[in-house]
Design a protein around this motif. Structure first.
Motif: not given
Length: 634
Positions: A218-220, A257-263, A268-273, A505-511
């Motif tokens: 996800d390239f913001d 609210g945010f995307s969650i990143y696991l190893p 994602p906060m938004l669908p992959h599309q 893309i990954r933080r609702y605040v930025d949106l």
């Protein structure tokens, strides 16, 4: 519910009280009174949220950093409650809104009899499931319970694939999107139709590039630097062009609210599309972007002029941090087709170093490192690499900080309320406590202002090879940064105002910040203003929850490794000498938290420990000192 709370704080208009079921409930309880033609809570009645933690049960009131201890055994974590303030303590009068009442439980056989226990507290739970049915399940079965009934069987504790499900369900997170959200995300197609946006500036002729971790999808953000004119372009994915307020996508993004990143994956906060395709600033794809054009002074890199506008861009190169570090360390002798952007990278780096030097006259640069864990096909630890801030990270960080800073200044100039990333200065008592402890470690505290004191301590720590732990102590002495609707400055960065603009893309605040700034650009009504306090409270809570998910999952995969290595000797360092002694692994499972049984251990003492026991449910690793095999940090 946060929205209702803030409406009540301002006073609910008489004509609107019938529109809210929560206002109706409060009227029935006779706890509202009329003042200035609005309804308010009567004195001594409080609306708040129950937070259940390991240290106890607390009442959390939005907008108030203090948590109040309360007896609320019948309430669930996250319940919204009406409370009466007594002379001593608080009394829950009613639950206004129940939080998700599903809880994780596990099955254990006690003398051959199947029993169900709460996963976190280990308390015996009542179950509506017959004993005969439970006996068909294996020992260690994990499932979701709701009102004493099994909702879903998640798996068994001995299966490593269960860890992800446990971490997500402990904090009521979900990975899947609803059909309506997916349908809305797919309605935009897979390519940008340029003809639909006649008023955007076309920047596709400029060679933008992205710089991200190797695993990023996800390239913001993308950057371009015109060295001839000293103009920096920071292009951010224009997510607000697709995600409309109050749409199914918006409601889901706000809920997460945010995307969650696991190893091994991201949730994602938004669908992959959208997150990995249409919004992502992928190479050689036309994309919608919200762009800051920043003209810098060549000598001191001071901002001379800036302009924010909507545009099209087409990234020409997807760099990793490693690739950019290689360019900065050994610039290519000839401009190859692969590295045709190297001169731009080198020129921009020089400017960003000037910006960074100026910023650190007021801000701070604390040592940071992050464990990058790789899992194998069996979901077990395969490799752990330490990621330390490098020149490429600094380059990107300073460019993004500029865009965030300018966005905050624009919000402050044109709007009564905004969304700011605020970080208050540390309290005097916390600093005194820090300095007192550092003196016991034989550090000298100079008689200067706090900024110079911190710089001097960091310099001394580097000489003693203790920078990592001393930086952690300094960070621990400060309050956490949080989102606020009014600007409170940012102590850590040294900024008078600051916000988050660069990761929609990954933080609702930025949106939301994009929406506010577009309202300013288009001189349109600021409907979002009414919800800013509620949004800040929601995302502050979600940020903590999502961080707990990521930490919990790491703890679980560490514990699973330790379970297979009982008796193994590890290098460790003591990071809290008070009982129970807490250490951090410095070998094998680097970064894992260890509970150490031992006597007379001191802070920052290096010690060899032996893994003695592991609790997979609690994700805890217990160790004992390997006798005769420890020493002190020089």
């Amino acid at each position: 519910m946060f929205g209702f709370y803030w409406s009540l704080r301002k006073g609910i208009q008489l004509r609107d009280v019938r529109l809210s079921k929560y206002a109706q409930m409060l009227l029935e309880f006779k706890v509202l009174e009329i003042r200035h033609q609005r309804y308010f809570l009567k004195e001594k009645f409080i609306l708040g949220q129950i937070r259940k933690e390991k240290r106890g049960t607390f009442l959390k009131i939005p907008g108030n950093a203090t948590k109040y201890s309360i007896f609320a055994d019948e309430c669930n974590d996250g319940d919204w409650v009406l409370v009466f303030k007594k002379a001593k303590g608080y009394k829950v009068l009613s639950v206004l809104k129940e939080q998700n009442v599903q809880r994780i439980a596990y099955l254990a056989f006690i003398k051959g009899v199947p029993k169900i226990f709460d996963f976190q507290t280990h308390r015996l739970l009542k179950s509506g499931v017959r004993e005969k049915a439970l006996k068909t399940l294996p020992d260690g079965t994990i499932f979701l319970l709701q009102k004493s009934q099994i909702v879903e069987v998640l798996g068994t504790l001995d299966n490593p694939r269960i860890d992800e499900k446990i971490s997500l369900n402990l904090y009521h997170k979900q990975e899947e999107f609803s059909a309506s959200v997916l349908q809305e995300s797919e309605s935009f197609g897979s390519e940008v139709d340029i003809s639909l946006y006649p008023n955007r500036v076309d920047l596709r002729h400029l060679p933008f590039c992205t710089i991200d971790p190797e695993t990023a999808k996800d390239f913001d953000d993308a950057i371009f630097y015109d060295s001839k004119n000293a103009e920096l372009y920071v292009a951010i994915a224009d997510v607000s062009a697709y995600v409309a307020m109050y749409s199914a996508l918006d409601k889901e993004a706000r809920k997460r609210g945010f995307s969650i990143y696991l190893p091994h994956k991201s949730i994602p906060m938004l669908p992959h599309q959208l997150s990995e395709n249409l919004c992502s600033l992928k190479p050689f794809e036309s994309r919608l972007a919200y762009v800051w054009k920043i003209r810098l002074h060549r000598g001191c890199a001071k901002i001379l002029d800036s302009h924010l506008f909507e545009a099209f861009i087409c990234s020409q190169r997807r760099f990793t941090y490693t690739e950019v570090d290689k360019i900065l360390k050994s610039p290519p002798e000839q401009e190859s087709q692969e590295e045709f952007l190297a001169p731009m990278i080198l020129s921009l780096f020089k400017q960003m170093q000037k910006i960074r030097k100026k910023r650190l006259e007021f801000g701070y640069d604390f040592y940071s490192e992050e464990e990058r864990i790789s899992l194998n096909a069996d979901f077990e630890i395969q490799d752990i690499k330490l990621e330390i801030s490098s020149p490429s990270h600094e380059l990107v960080e300073e460019a993004m900080l500029l865009a965030n800073l300018l966005s905050a200044k624009r919000l402050q100039e044109f709007l009564p309320l905004g969304i700011y990333r605020s970080h208050k200065p540390p309290k005097k008592d916390r600093i005194q406590e820090l300095f007192s402890f550092l003196r016991t470690l034989e550090y000298t505290i100079p008689k200067k202002d706090l900024h110079k004191q911190f710089l001097a301590l960091q310099k001394a720590a580097r000489k003693r090879q203790q920078e990592k732990e001393i930086s952690r102590l300094m960070i621990k002495s400060q309050s956490n940064a949080e989102y606020t609707s009014e600007n409170q400055g940012h102590f850590g960065l040294g900024f008078e105002c600051y916000t988050h603009f660069t990761s929609p893309i990954r933080r609702y605040v930025d949106l939301c910040v994009h929406r506010l700034l577009k309202n300013v650009d288009h001189k349109s009504k600021h409907y979002l203003q009414q919800e800013l306090n509620a949004i800040c409270d929601e995302v502050n809570q979600l940020e903590k929850e999502n961080a707990k998910v990521e930490i919990d999952f790491k703890d679980r995969i560490y514990a699973r490794w330790a379970m297979k290595n009982i008796g193994r000797i590890l290098d460790a360092i003591v990071i809290d000498e008070h009982y129970p002694i807490l250490g951090r692994a410095c070998s094998d499972i680097y970064g894992a938290r260890l509970l150490i049984e031992g006597d007379n251990l001191e802070f920052y003492q290096k010690v060899k420990v032996k893994i003695s026991q592991v609790d997979l449910c609690q994700a805890k690793i217990f160790c004992e000192v390997a006798k005769g095999n420890f020493n002190y940090v020089s």
